[in-house]
Design an enzyme around this catalytic site. Structure first.
Site, short mmCIF file in Angstrom:
data_model
loop_
_atom_site.label_atom_id
_atom_site.label_comp_id
_atom_site.label_asym_id
_atom_site.label_seq_id
_atom_site.Cartn_x
_atom_site.Cartn_y
_atom_site.Cartn_z
CG ASP A 70 -33.66 -0.79 -3.93
OD1 ASP A 70 -32.89 0.17 -4.08
OD2 ASP A 70 -33.27 -1.89 -3.53
CG HIS A 102 -29.31 -0.13 -4.30
ND1 HIS A 102 -30.38 -0.76 -3.72
CD2 HIS A 102 -28.21 -0.66 -3.71
CE1 HIS A 102 -29.95 -1.63 -2.83
NE2 HIS A 102 -28.63 -1.59 -2.80
CB SER A 256 -28.07 -4.54 -1.63
OG SER A 256 -28.55 -3.63 -0.68
#
Length: 463
Positions: A70, A102, A256
């Protein structure tokens, strides 16, 4: 050609939630674990997928590594103790610190430590975390970096590889990297994408990748979640609380967020004994909205030698009459039945939670035994001694013209004495010896003695 991927992200800061600081509740009707992490109160997805119930039989294992491919992962207290050295393929160095947020949130949903008064409770508390940075500060990255990140994670023994990223283009480079991870024994899990379309996104649409869509608390598809029976393998809650790089807890929404929840549950499955194959873990997860208990029960259990856990619920002592005895039991592969014995004799058998039994108590001290059997036949027995009392107390009264003295005795102890005049309680005393004045003009007078088990003895003083 360099292809950029859009990041799947929605983060809304929220005021910290507070959960009660309580120990795990092991009674039959409340066997689920409730961690004390500040953000847990908002983690409806953990409850909806029954991860909190699966925690009763296991919370992960350090032999299982979840690679978060990521934007990197920051070393928050909820993650740092179990983070392995990783790599940054964006800047080509060994510092995979998150400069976006994230990846850190994805790692938290999958594997933040639970029951540590910090942040949230991830699905797999004891799984290790491998940070692999393939997306930049803006949340974009090339297929070549992503492919390298997948291979890197596989080479370092990642059991699960989480990809909370998606692109619209298919790629042989990604397919080859996923095939390489498959051969190395890694399960690749990827977000399905957030365009609300049935068009496949990649790498989720690669057949061996477990593609994850997102649903709400009613198991309805979020309008923004991609879908398609031909390529989306499983769905999961798509809005989960998570910590940003600054530690602030907020809602992390998108496929996600759904993907790392499935990755964490996969980590729980991979932590069981005997160790399942990645193919077995995948088969146990596929289909509908993910359910941790259902997936655990779907794993093969041949060769399982791990005994189940079992605990008594609240049991009155002294017991009286027909007593409800409750129990909680848990096992990594599921409970086959729980039995209650009293004084060596079978009282009852229950094959489904909540486990409850009706025991006709006798008198004296009785050994109650609970036996829990798992699906492989392993058994655990625990014992609790309970004193049963179904005998009324002894009561003597010494009446006079306008009063009465009452004295009661019982092996369980006396709870109270009552003077009853013309059918109504005229006086009450919490003890075993008492002088009562009799109300004037009372026609019928009785004394009642109650022991601590609830048995009562009545003596008539005047008719």
């Amino acid at each position: 050609m360099r292809v950029l991927l859009g990041l799947l992200l929605a983060f809304v800061p929220a005021a910290p939630a507070h959960a009660d600081n309580v120990e795990p509740d092991h009674v039959a009707r409340a066997a689920a674990i409730r961690p004390d992490d500040p953000g847990y109160a908002g983690q409806w997805g953990i409850v909806r997928t029954r991860v909190n119930e699966a925690w009763s039989s296991g919370r992960g294992n350090a032999r299982v590594t979840i690679a978060v491919v990521d934007t990197g992962v920051s070393r928050l207290p909820d993650l740092a103790p179990r983070m392995l050295p990783g790599h940054d393929f964006v800047n080509d160095d060994d510092d995979p610190t998150d400069d976006n947020g994230h990846g850190t949130m994805a790692a938290g949903v999958a594997a933040a430590s639970g029951y540590n008064h910090t942040g949230i409770a991830g699905a797999c508390w004891y799984c290790r975390i491998l940070p692999v940075k393939v997306l930049d500060a803006k949340g974009a990255g090339s297929y070549s970096d992503i492919a390298e990140g997948i291979r890197y994670a596989a080479d370092r023994g990642a059991t699960i590889i989480n990809l909370s990223l998606a692109g619209v283009d298919d790629s042989q480079q990604l397919r080859d990297a996923v095939a390489y991870a498959d051969e190395k024994g890694s399960l690749v899990i990827a977000a399905a994408g957030n365009e609300g379309a049935s068009r496949p996104d990649y790498p989720a649409a690669i057949p061996s990748v477990l593609a994850v869509g997102a649903v709400d608390e009613h198991d309805a598809r979020y309008s923004w979640s991609n879908y398609g029976a031909g390529w989306v393998d499983v769905t999961a809650p798509g809005c989960n609380p998570a910590q940003q790089v600054n530690g602030v807890i907020g809602q992390f929404c998108g496929t996600s967020s759904a993907a790392p929840l499935v990755a964490g549950i996969a980590g729980l499955l991979a932590s069981t004994d005997p160790v399942p194959t990645i193919a077995e873990v995948r088969r146990a997860l596929v289909g509908g909205r993910v359910d941790a208990l259902r997936s655990l029960a779907a794993l093969p259990y041949a060769g399982d030698t791990v005994k189940p856990t079992v605990a008594f619920g609240a049991t009155p002592s002294p017991a009286r009459g027909v007593v409800t005895v409750s129990a909680a039991a848990a096992d990594q592969h599921g409970i086959a039945r729980v039995q209650l014995y009293a004084g060596g004799r079978l009282v009852g058998s229950d094959a489904a939670a909540p486990y409850t039994f009706r025991w006709p108590s006798t008198t004296g001290t009785v050994a109650l035994d609970l036996r829990a059997y798992d699906r492989a036949g392993n058994v655990t027995q625990i014992r609790r001694y309970v004193r049963a009392d179904n005998t009324a107390p002894a009561l003597r009264v010494y009446p006079r013209a306008s009063s009465v003295t009452a004295r009661a005795t019982d092996a369980s102890g006396i709870a109270r004495l009552e003077l009853v005049a013309d059918g109504k309680v005229a006086a009450r005393y919490n003890g075993y010896l008492r002088w009562f004045g009799i109300p004037a003009h009372a026609r019928t007078v009785q004394v009642r003695a109650y022991d601590r088990a609830g048995n009562v003895r009545v003596a008539t003083v005047r008719r």
